[in-house]
Design a protein around this motif. Structure first.
Motif, PDB file in Angstrom:
ATOM      1  N   LYS A 149       0.841  -1.198   0.000  1.00 25.27           N
ATOM      2  CA  LYS A 149       0.000   0.000   0.000  1.00 25.27           C
ATOM      3  C   LYS A 149       0.876   1.248   0.000  1.00 25.27           C
ATOM      4  O   LYS A 149       1.986   1.249   0.550  1.00 25.27           O
ATOM      5  CB  LYS A 149      -0.899   0.034   1.250  1.00 25.27           C
ATOM      6  CG  LYS A 149      -1.694  -1.228   1.506  1.00 25.27           C
ATOM      7  CD  LYS A 149      -2.857  -1.375   0.547  1.00 25.27           C
ATOM      8  CE  LYS A 149      -3.692  -2.588   0.941  1.00 25.27           C
ATOM      9  NZ  LYS A 149      -4.787  -2.820  -0.030  1.00 25.27           N
ATOM     10  N   SER A 150       0.364   2.307  -0.588  1.00 17.26           N
ATOM     11  CA  SER A 150       1.074   3.587  -0.512  1.00 17.26           C
ATOM     12  C   SER A 150       0.854   4.188   0.879  1.00 17.26           C
ATOM     13  O   SER A 150      -0.041   3.772   1.619  1.00 17.26           O
ATOM     14  CB  SER A 150       0.545   4.549  -1.578  1.00 17.26           C
ATOM     15  OG  SER A 150      -0.791   4.942  -1.275  1.00 17.26           O
ATOM     16  N   ILE A 151       1.673   5.166   1.227  1.00 18.71           N
ATOM     17  CA  ILE A 151       1.518   5.843   2.521  1.00 18.71           C
ATOM     18  C   ILE A 151       0.131   6.467   2.623  1.00 18.71           C
ATOM     19  O   ILE A 151      -0.521   6.398   3.672  1.00 18.71           O
ATOM     20  CB  ILE A 151       2.611   6.921   2.699  1.00 18.71           C
ATOM     21  CG1 ILE A 151       3.990   6.262   2.762  1.00 18.71           C
ATOM     22  CG2 ILE A 151       2.353   7.751   3.948  1.00 18.71           C
ATOM     23  CD1 ILE A 151       5.144   7.251   2.833  1.00 18.71           C
ATOM     24  N   THR A 152      -0.333   7.033   1.521  1.00 22.35           N
ATOM     25  CA  THR A 152      -1.662   7.661   1.516  1.00 22.35           C
ATOM     26  C   THR A 152      -2.753   6.623   1.755  1.00 22.35           C
ATOM     27  O   THR A 152      -3.690   6.855   2.532  1.00 22.35           O
ATOM     28  CB  THR A 152      -1.902   8.371   0.169  1.00 22.35           C
ATOM     29  OG1 THR A 152      -0.900   9.359  -0.037  1.00 22.35           O
ATOM     30  CG2 THR A 152      -3.278   9.036   0.155  1.00 22.35           C
ATOM     31  N   GLU A 153      -2.649   5.451   1.091  1.00 15.54           N
ATOM     32  CA  GLU A 153      -3.650   4.394   1.276  1.00 15.54           C
ATOM     33  C   GLU A 153      -3.668   3.903   2.717  1.00 15.54           C
ATOM     34  O   GLU A 153      -4.739   3.710   3.305  1.00 15.54           O
ATOM     35  CB  GLU A 153      -3.350   3.229   0.334  1.00 15.54           C
ATOM     36  CG  GLU A 153      -3.685   3.491  -1.120  1.00 15.54           C
ATOM     37  CD  GLU A 153      -3.304   2.305  -2.001  1.00 15.54           C
ATOM     38  OE1 GLU A 153      -4.193   1.811  -2.717  1.00 15.54           O
ATOM     39  OE2 GLU A 153      -2.132   1.877  -1.951  1.00 15.54           O
ATOM     40  N   THR A 154      -2.482   3.709   3.279  1.00 15.27           N
ATOM     41  CA  THR A 154      -2.392   3.244   4.665  1.00 15.27           C
ATOM     42  C   THR A 154      -3.018   4.255   5.618  1.00 15.27           C
ATOM     43  O   THR A 154      -3.759   3.891   6.541  1.00 15.27           O
ATOM     44  CB  THR A 154      -0.924   2.995   5.062  1.00 15.27           C
ATOM     45  OG1 THR A 154      -0.389   1.954   4.242  1.00 15.27           O
ATOM     46  CG2 THR A 154      -0.818   2.585   6.523  1.00 15.27           C
ATOM     47  N   TYR A 155      -2.735   5.524   5.385  1.00 14.87           N
ATOM     48  CA  TYR A 155      -3.311   6.567   6.242  1.00 14.87           C
ATOM     49  C   TYR A 155      -4.839   6.591   6.135  1.00 14.87           C
ATOM     50  O   TYR A 155      -5.539   6.695   7.159  1.00 14.87           O
ATOM     51  CB  TYR A 155      -2.737   7.927   5.859  1.00 14.87           C
ATOM     52  CG  TYR A 155      -3.306   9.071   6.674  1.00 14.87           C
ATOM     53  CD1 TYR A 155      -2.933   9.246   8.004  1.00 14.87           C
ATOM     54  CD2 TYR A 155      -4.209   9.968   6.110  1.00 14.87           C
ATOM     55  CE1 TYR A 155      -3.471  10.284   8.765  1.00 14.87           C
ATOM     56  CE2 TYR A 155      -4.749  11.009   6.861  1.00 14.87           C
ATOM     57  CZ  TYR A 155      -4.372  11.154   8.186  1.00 14.87           C
ATOM     58  OH  TYR A 155      -4.909  12.182   8.940  1.00 14.87           O
ATOM     59  N   LYS A 156      -5.360   6.478   4.925  1.00 11.95           N
ATOM     60  CA  LYS A 156      -6.814   6.490   4.733  1.00 11.95           C
ATOM     61  C   LYS A 156      -7.463   5.275   5.413  1.00 11.95           C
ATOM     62  O   LYS A 156      -8.538   5.388   6.011  1.00 11.95           O
ATOM     63  CB  LYS A 156      -7.146   6.496   3.235  1.00 11.95           C
ATOM     64  CG  LYS A 156      -6.884   7.830   2.551  1.00 11.95           C
ATOM     65  CD  LYS A 156      -7.274   7.770   1.077  1.00 11.95           C
ATOM     66  CE  LYS A 156      -7.066   9.111   0.402  1.00 11.95           C
ATOM     67  NZ  LYS A 156      -7.421   9.079  -1.041  1.00 11.95           N
ATOM     68  N   LYS A 184      -7.518   5.935   9.142  1.00 12.84           N
ATOM     69  CA  LYS A 184      -8.574   6.890   9.507  1.00 12.84           C
ATOM     70  C   LYS A 184      -9.950   6.246   9.436  1.00 12.84           C
ATOM     71  O   LYS A 184     -10.813   6.504  10.286  1.00 12.84           O
ATOM     72  CB  LYS A 184      -8.517   8.112   8.580  1.00 12.84           C
ATOM     73  CG  LYS A 184      -7.258   8.964   8.726  1.00 12.84           C
ATOM     74  CD  LYS A 184      -7.137   9.567  10.117  1.00 12.84           C
ATOM     75  CE  LYS A 184      -8.175  10.644  10.365  1.00 12.84           C
ATOM     76  NZ  LYS A 184      -7.989  11.308  11.677  1.00 12.84           N
TER      77      LYS A 184
END
Length: 305
Positions: free
Chosen positions: A151-158, A161
């Motif tokens: 996963k990308s950092i953005t995907e992991t963060y989403k 959340k």
């Protein structure tokens, strides 16, 4: 001085990256999924379960334990190959003193050894969340050994959340049946569904010998424990069936029928050639909806209960 500052900055960045990696890895390991959830249900039902259901999405969507008379747990999962079914069976079977029946899914896909290629990143879940001993990938295959790299950092963060807001990745009821195939959410165009599902599939040669051996090993073990085995080919829509390789489909059915005939404790339940199911029973081209699953499970119940 400049070199020292640069080195210091690099070290700080590396430390931050390592901390973030371990935080993300911990998040993926601890977040409930169908894998660790079903593992928990297996353990919880050791003393009472009488029937276990193994297989891929066809069983996950197609067999609702609520409509079997025996206490049943569905431990199937999307893309779960027979290779994993065997590992799960071997790990848990001796913990079920009341076990009477094993239901194993047989499809035109999962009997072919190429289906095991679907494992790839799923090996992580089975090893880390279902406690199975699976040969590890190369240490340099980062995606196979850690979900962080898938996963990308953005995907992991989403994802993080969404979990914080109460979203769950568990799409299974306590009995192992899916929560995703409500009748009202079924696709309307099964022809289009079949075409979309198969348009990117690559035709492969049929290699069923290894999975026949795995099924035979399970049957042999069950015979020694006086457990009945039911090999089940779940229904497919006519729209999907007509897109499949007829010769390969026939070969799979013959091989499964032969396997059942050669073992006194095995039976083959083949729903591919019957007229019990209509378009309104399907969630999509190759999966039953909740209404179709109820019908299918009740038919199975008549044969095994």
């Amino acid at each position: 001085m400049i070199k020292k500052n640069l080195l210091y900055s690099v070290i700080v960045v590396l430390i931050v990256c390592v901390v973030l990696f371990f935080l993300a890895e911990s998040f993926y390991q601890k977040t409930p999924t169908n894998y660790n959830y079903k593992h928990e249900q297996l353990v919880k039902n050791y003393a009472s379960a009488q029937t276990l259901v193994f297989g891929d999405s066809h069983a996950f969507y197609g067999l609702n334990p609520s409509f079997l008379k025996t206490k049943t747990l569905n431990v199937s999962n999307n893309f779960q190959p027979i290779y994993i079914d065997k590992l799960l069976f071997e790990k848990h079977v001796d913990s079920f003193p009341q076990l009477k029946n094993i239901i194993l899914t047989v499809t035109e896909g999962n009997l072919n050894e190429s289906y095991s290629n679907n494992l790839k990143n799923l090996k992580y879940y089975y090893a880390n969340q279902m406690d199975l001993e699976i040969p590890k990938e190369s240490s340099f295959n980062f995606k196979a050994n850690s979900l962080v790299f898938t996963k990308s950092i953005t995907e992991t963060y989403k994802l993080y959340k969404s979990v914080q807001k109460g979203k769950t990745f568990v799409t299974s009821l306590p009995n192992g049946f899916t929560t995703l195939n409500a009748k009202e959410n079924s696709v309307k165009d099964l022809e289009l569904s079949a075409q979309n599902k198969l348009k990117n599939s690559k035709k492969t040669s049929l290699d069923i010998s290894k999975n026949i051996e795995r099924l035979q090993a399970i049957i042999n073990s069950c015979k020694a424990k006086r457990i009945q085995v039911y090999l089940v080919s779940f229904p497919l829509s006519n729209a999907y069936l007509k897109e499949l390789d007829t010769e390969q489909l026939k070969a799979v059915q013959i091989a499964t029928q032969t396997l059942a005939a050669q073992n006194s404790n095995a039976n083959y339940i083949n729903f591919l050639d019957n007229q019990f199911f209509e378009n309104s029973d399907f969630f999509d081209a190759n999966h039953l909806n909740s209404k179709g699953a109820e019908k299918c499970t009740k038919l199975i119940s008549e044969l095994i209960d």
